[in-house]
Write a protein that holds these residues in place. Structure first.
Motif, mmCIF file in Angstrom:
data_model
loop_
_atom_site.group_PDB
_atom_site.id
_atom_site.type_symbol
_atom_site.label_atom_id
_atom_site.label_comp_id
_atom_site.label_asym_id
_atom_site.label_seq_id
_atom_site.Cartn_x
_atom_site.Cartn_y
_atom_site.Cartn_z
ATOM 1 N N ARG A 148 1.034 -1.399 0.137
ATOM 2 C CA ARG A 148 -0.224 -0.172 0.020
ATOM 3 C C ARG A 148 0.974 1.330 0.363
ATOM 4 O O ARG A 148 0.310 2.030 0.331
ATOM 5 N N ASN A 149 2.016 0.982 -0.002
ATOM 6 C CA ASN A 149 2.946 2.141 -0.046
ATOM 7 C C ASN A 149 3.704 2.252 -1.472
ATOM 8 O O ASN A 149 4.560 1.600 -1.744
ATOM 9 N N SER A 150 3.641 3.836 -1.541
ATOM 10 C CA SER A 150 4.193 3.842 -2.777
ATOM 11 C C SER A 150 5.595 4.705 -2.560
ATOM 12 O O SER A 150 6.150 4.448 -3.987
ATOM 13 N N ASN A 151 5.985 4.659 -1.715
ATOM 14 C CA ASN A 151 7.885 5.324 -1.506
ATOM 15 C C ASN A 151 8.446 3.962 -0.749
ATOM 16 O O ASN A 151 8.897 4.616 0.140
ATOM 17 N N ILE A 152 8.236 3.284 -1.223
ATOM 18 C CA ILE A 152 9.277 1.806 -0.460
ATOM 19 C C ILE A 152 10.862 2.101 -1.285
ATOM 20 O O ILE A 152 11.199 2.417 -2.078
ATOM 21 N N HIS A 153 11.384 2.565 -0.348
ATOM 22 C CA HIS A 153 12.873 2.615 -1.274
ATOM 23 C C HIS A 153 14.195 2.156 -0.209
ATOM 24 O O HIS A 153 13.583 1.934 1.258
ATOM 25 N N ALA A 154 14.763 0.692 -1.176
ATOM 26 C CA ALA A 154 15.748 0.151 -0.859
ATOM 27 C C ALA A 154 16.379 0.183 -1.980
ATOM 28 O O ALA A 154 15.757 -0.136 -3.413
ATOM 29 N N ASP A 155 17.370 -0.903 -1.828
ATOM 30 C CA ASP A 155 18.318 -1.299 -2.625
ATOM 31 C C ASP A 155 17.818 -2.560 -3.211
ATOM 32 O O ASP A 155 17.650 -3.424 -2.955
ATOM 33 N N ASP A 156 17.850 -2.562 -4.457
ATOM 34 C CA ASP A 156 17.406 -3.346 -5.417
ATOM 35 C C ASP A 156 15.933 -3.395 -5.282
ATOM 36 O O ASP A 156 15.747 -4.537 -5.929
ATOM 37 N N LEU A 157 15.313 -3.049 -4.913
ATOM 38 C CA LEU A 157 13.608 -3.127 -4.830
ATOM 39 C C LEU A 157 13.438 -2.250 -5.994
ATOM 40 O O LEU A 157 13.075 -0.973 -6.169
ATOM 41 N N SER A 158 11.649 -3.272 -6.838
ATOM 42 C CA SER A 158 10.571 -1.926 -7.909
ATOM 43 C C SER A 158 10.045 -2.147 -7.497
ATOM 44 O O SER A 158 9.416 -3.290 -6.927
ATOM 45 N N THR A 159 8.797 -1.543 -7.645
ATOM 46 C CA THR A 159 7.696 -1.319 -7.348
ATOM 47 C C THR A 159 6.750 -1.443 -8.399
ATOM 48 O O THR A 159 6.996 0.534 -9.045
ATOM 49 N N ILE A 160 5.681 -1.755 -8.552
ATOM 50 C CA ILE A 160 4.047 -1.569 -10.213
ATOM 51 C C ILE A 160 3.769 -0.811 -9.601
ATOM 52 O O ILE A 160 3.074 -1.741 -8.917
ATOM 53 N N PRO A 161 3.024 0.102 -9.802
ATOM 54 C CA PRO A 161 2.107 0.985 -9.632
ATOM 55 C C PRO A 161 0.772 0.006 -10.202
ATOM 56 O O PRO A 161 1.420 -0.213 -11.009
ATOM 57 N N LEU A 162 0.369 -0.736 -9.215
ATOM 58 C CA LEU A 162 -1.162 -1.128 -10.186
ATOM 59 C C LEU A 162 -2.477 -0.318 -10.053
ATOM 60 O O LEU A 162 -3.032 0.215 -11.530
ATOM 61 N N LEU A 163 -2.589 0.440 -8.628
ATOM 62 C CA LEU A 163 -4.128 1.684 -9.212
ATOM 63 C C LEU A 163 -4.324 2.270 -7.717
ATOM 64 O O LEU A 163 -3.553 1.975 -7.204
ATOM 65 N N LYS A 164 -5.219 3.691 -7.641
ATOM 66 C CA LYS A 164 -4.910 3.882 -6.857
ATOM 67 C C LYS A 164 -7.015 3.836 -6.250
ATOM 68 O O LYS A 164 -7.840 4.692 -6.745
ATOM 69 N N GLU A 165 -6.836 3.961 -5.323
ATOM 70 C CA GLU A 165 -8.820 3.444 -5.215
ATOM 71 C C GLU A 165 -8.803 4.229 -3.773
ATOM 72 O O GLU A 165 -8.374 4.880 -2.827
ATOM 73 N N PRO A 166 -9.897 4.997 -4.103
ATOM 74 C CA PRO A 166 -10.480 6.508 -2.975
ATOM 75 C C PRO A 166 -10.187 5.523 -1.572
ATOM 76 O O PRO A 166 -10.607 4.402 -0.714
ATOM 77 N N MET A 167 -10.317 6.870 -0.405
ATOM 78 C CA MET A 167 -10.410 5.987 1.001
ATOM 79 C C MET A 167 -11.476 6.932 1.351
ATOM 80 O O MET A 167 -11.672 7.277 1.217
ATOM 81 N N VAL A 168 -12.151 6.069 1.909
ATOM 82 C CA VAL A 168 -13.381 6.362 3.024
ATOM 83 C C VAL A 168 -12.522 6.274 4.136
ATOM 84 O O VAL A 168 -12.076 5.413 4.506
ATOM 85 N N LEU A 169 -14.417 7.011 4.926
ATOM 86 C CA LEU A 169 -13.910 7.383 6.341
ATOM 87 C C LEU A 169 -14.459 5.938 7.277
ATOM 88 O O LEU A 169 -16.028 6.243 6.783
ATOM 89 N N ALA A 170 -13.912 5.792 7.468
ATOM 90 C CA ALA A 170 -15.381 4.309 9.171
ATOM 91 C C ALA A 170 -14.967 5.156 10.691
ATOM 92 O O ALA A 170 -13.971 5.737 10.907
ATOM 93 N N LEU A 171 -16.440 5.058 10.622
ATOM 94 C CA LEU A 171 -16.725 5.814 11.874
ATOM 95 C C LEU A 171 -17.696 5.112 12.840
ATOM 96 O O LEU A 171 -18.522 4.353 12.243
ATOM 97 N N ALA A 172 -17.881 5.131 13.890
ATOM 98 C CA ALA A 172 -18.982 4.301 14.739
ATOM 99 C C ALA A 172 -20.220 5.024 14.022
ATOM 100 O O ALA A 172 -20.506 6.300 14.110
ATOM 101 N N SER A 173 -21.004 3.873 14.540
ATOM 102 C CA SER A 173 -22.200 4.022 13.929
ATOM 103 C C SER A 173 -23.779 4.998 15.080
ATOM 104 O O SER A 173 -24.040 5.785 14.598
ATOM 105 N N HIS A 174 -22.521 5.670 15.942
ATOM 106 C CA HIS A 174 -23.160 6.205 17.109
ATOM 107 C C HIS A 174 -22.625 7.417 17.263
ATOM 108 O O HIS A 174 -23.426 8.972 17.527
#
Length: 299
Positions: A148-174
């Motif tokens: 879930r992190n697009s900013n992973i930095h480490a030697d020899d590491l490669s990241t392929i983006p797949l998608l970005k999905e909207p985030m929603v708010l989870a809160l108590a029903s009360h």
């Protein structure tokens, strides 16, 4: 005895005739006769009784035929598996998955289709946040990870983006905001200025950093409530009215008593990154096949 000599012997033993065995092997009879004599000389054992119309195995020859067939079959199996491994059809992969990633349909679908296409590749599934996954990739305990992190930095590491999905708010029903809105309505991030936020994972993990950035984009730094190691514990804290949490939209399929979801509106709507990470130096063909499968599911 060389492996090719063992094949010569088995052919002659099965045919009971050197000329027919030579035809089967695609060679001339004199060289094959010479090879059989060389085998017997090297072993100092008579393997065949010569007869006017062919050859007949001795007792020692019958024993070598039994063992020889088994050896050749095992060699053929080994070569077959080696070739299939080189093609990525056999092997093993450890796939790590961010705690919120399995809820997006792309992830289980990609894993399911890979298993159907390559049933002889053993898949081991693990779960981990970005910092845990990076450590696992570097020490080669993990082969590939949905992150879930697009900013992973480490030697020899490669990241392929797949998608970005909207985030929603989870809160108590009360919660007051939950009571004042319906599931089809949206909440502005500015309305959450005074709310304690629950964070999934420590700083440096994808959803944690995206929540901070979204709130700052709305003009404030979020009040940090508690840190939860996994999504289920985060939603448990929400249900207990300990705070609110921003989660990927696909998490709306996760129903928990006492928790509701609301869309987020405004110019700084947070987005949850989803990608795959792996070591560039990992030459596994099974890994290449997995990456190709995930990329096809993306389209």
């Amino acid at each position: 005895m060389e492996l090719k000599q063992l094949r010569y012997f088995v052919a002659v033993a099965e045919e009971g005739h050197i000329t027919r065995a030579a035809e089967r092997l695609g060679m001339q009879q004199p060289p094959l006769s010479a090879q059989i004599k060389a085998i017997e000389s090297g072993l100092q054992v008579q393997l065949f009784k010569r007869k006017p119309r062919g050859v007949e195995l001795t007792e020692a020859g019958r024993e070598l035929l039994r063992e020889g067939r088994d050896i050749l079959a095992r060699v053929e199996r080994a070569l077959h598996r080696t070739r299939r491994t080189a093609r990525g059809e056999i092997g093993s992969l450890c796939v790590a998955i961010a705690p919120t990633a399995p809820f997006h349909k792309l992830v289980p679908r990609a894993i399911r289709n890979f298993r159907k296409a390559f049933p002889l590749v053993t898949l081991t599934l693990d779960e981990g946040l970005s910092n845990e996954v990076v450590a696992g990739l570097i020490n080669q305990r993990i082969d590939v990870a949905f992150v879930r992190n697009s900013n992973i930095h480490a030697d020899d590491l490669s990241t392929i983006p797949l998608l970005k999905e909207p985030m929603v708010l989870a809160l108590a029903s009360h919660h007051a905001i939950a009571k004042a809105t319906t599931s089809s309505q949206s909440v502005a991030l500015a309305q959450l200025r005074d709310e304690p936020f629950i964070f999934i994972g420590p700083p440096g993990t994808g959803l944690h950093d995206e929540t901070i950035a979204a709130c700052r984009g709305a003009g404030y730094s979020p009040r940090i409530g508690q840190q939860a190691p996994r999504i289920t514990s985060a939603l448990g804290l929400v249900a207990a009215e300990m705070g609110v949490v921003l989660v990927p939209e696909s998490l709306k399929s996760l129903k928990m008593d006492g928790v509701v979801y609301r869309n987020v509106k405004g110019p700084h709507q947070p987005k949850a990154f989803l990608g795959i990470a792996f070591l560039k130096s990992n030459r596994s063909e099974a890994l290449n096949r997995f990456i190709a499968t995930v990329r096809r599911e993306k389209t």
